[in-house]
Motif scaffolding. Structure first.
Motif, PDB file in Angstrom:
ATOM      1  N   SER A  19     120.883  36.804 154.726  1.00 53.96           N
ATOM      2  CA  SER A  19     119.764  37.539 154.139  1.00 53.96           C
ATOM      3  C   SER A  19     119.467  38.828 154.911  1.00 53.96           C
ATOM      4  O   SER A  19     118.918  39.773 154.354  1.00 53.96           O
ATOM      5  CB  SER A  19     118.513  36.666 154.077  1.00 53.96           C
ATOM      6  N   GLU A  20     119.866  38.879 156.189  1.00 51.89           N
ATOM      7  CA  GLU A  20     119.668  40.082 156.998  1.00 51.89           C
ATOM      8  C   GLU A  20     120.880  41.010 156.966  1.00 51.89           C
ATOM      9  O   GLU A  20     120.949  41.974 157.724  1.00 51.89           O
ATOM     10  CB  GLU A  20     119.324  39.699 158.436  1.00 51.89           C
ATOM     11  N   GLY A  21     121.874  40.690 156.132  1.00 52.94           N
ATOM     12  CA  GLY A  21     122.996  41.596 155.921  1.00 52.94           C
ATOM     13  C   GLY A  21     124.237  41.330 156.759  1.00 52.94           C
ATOM     14  O   GLY A  21     125.174  42.116 156.724  1.00 52.94           O
ATOM     15  N   TYR A  22     124.265  40.240 157.496  1.00 53.42           N
ATOM     16  CA  TYR A  22     125.456  39.920 158.284  1.00 53.42           C
ATOM     17  C   TYR A  22     126.498  39.278 157.377  1.00 53.42           C
ATOM     18  O   TYR A  22     126.191  38.376 156.599  1.00 53.42           O
ATOM     19  CB  TYR A  22     125.107  38.965 159.432  1.00 53.42           C
ATOM     20  N   THR A  23     127.729  39.778 157.483  1.00 52.07           N
ATOM     21  CA  THR A  23     128.800  39.246 156.640  1.00 52.07           C
ATOM     22  C   THR A  23     130.014  38.809 157.450  1.00 52.07           C
ATOM     23  O   THR A  23     130.862  38.102 156.942  1.00 52.07           O
ATOM     24  CB  THR A  23     129.273  40.298 155.617  1.00 52.07           C
ATOM     25  N   LYS A  24     130.109  39.231 158.679  1.00 52.30           N
ATOM     26  CA  LYS A  24     131.229  38.864 159.542  1.00 52.30           C
ATOM     27  C   LYS A  24     130.657  38.315 160.834  1.00 52.30           C
ATOM     28  O   LYS A  24     129.811  38.933 161.462  1.00 52.30           O
ATOM     29  CB  LYS A  24     132.103  40.094 159.814  1.00 52.30           C
TER      30      LYS A  24
END
Length: 146
Positions: free
Chosen positions: A121-126
């Motif tokens: 939800s905070e934009g972390y994808t890796k």
């Protein structure tokens, strides 16, 4: 990336290190963006230092989070629904089939999925860092006792 994200015992959520001082860390809540000091008496753990038990050894949290992200196509997990349906372990087993069923508790899985949701939800994808390939990599012991 996970080295900068912290879990603090007694405080819900995850926190990002902003600054370090003498026996104190300035941290920011990922969700509310509020900043406060974490003192030396607080039990602070970096997510980069956490691993979960599997039958083949400990698996770093970053690798598990990457697998969860891939399994769910980057979507958040409805943890409450999984708990109410009794499918929390089933969902985790679909991601990590060889997790140690005796040493990984439902609460551990719930916390993992909750952290995953917060990070996504905070934009972390890796969740793992690309490390340069080394020739001194791990070797597997292929000998068996007879």
């Amino acid at each position: 990336m996970l080295r900068e994200i912290l879990a603090i015992t007694g405080k819900p959520g995850l926190f990002k290190i902003i600054s370090q001082g003498n026996r104190v860390l300035l941290v920011e809540d990922l969700k509310s963006k509020k900043r406060f000091p974490a003192h030396s008496r607080d039990k602070v753990v970096s997510l980069g230092d956490i691993a979960m038990y599997t039958d083949s050894g400990d698996k770093p949290l970053g690798e598990i989070l990457d697998l969860v992200y891939a399994h769910n196509d980057g979507k958040e997990i409805d943890v409450k629904a999984l708990i109410s349906e009794g499918k929390l372990r089933d969902e985790f087993e679909a991601v990590i089939p060889d997790f140690d069923k005796e040493r990984v508790y439902d609460n551990d899985i719930k916390k993992l999925f909750t952290w995953y949701n917060l990070l996504v939800s905070e934009g972390y994808t890796k969740f793992t860092e690309d490390e340069p390939a080394s020739e001194t990599g791990e070797t597997q012991d292929t000998e068996s006792e007879e």
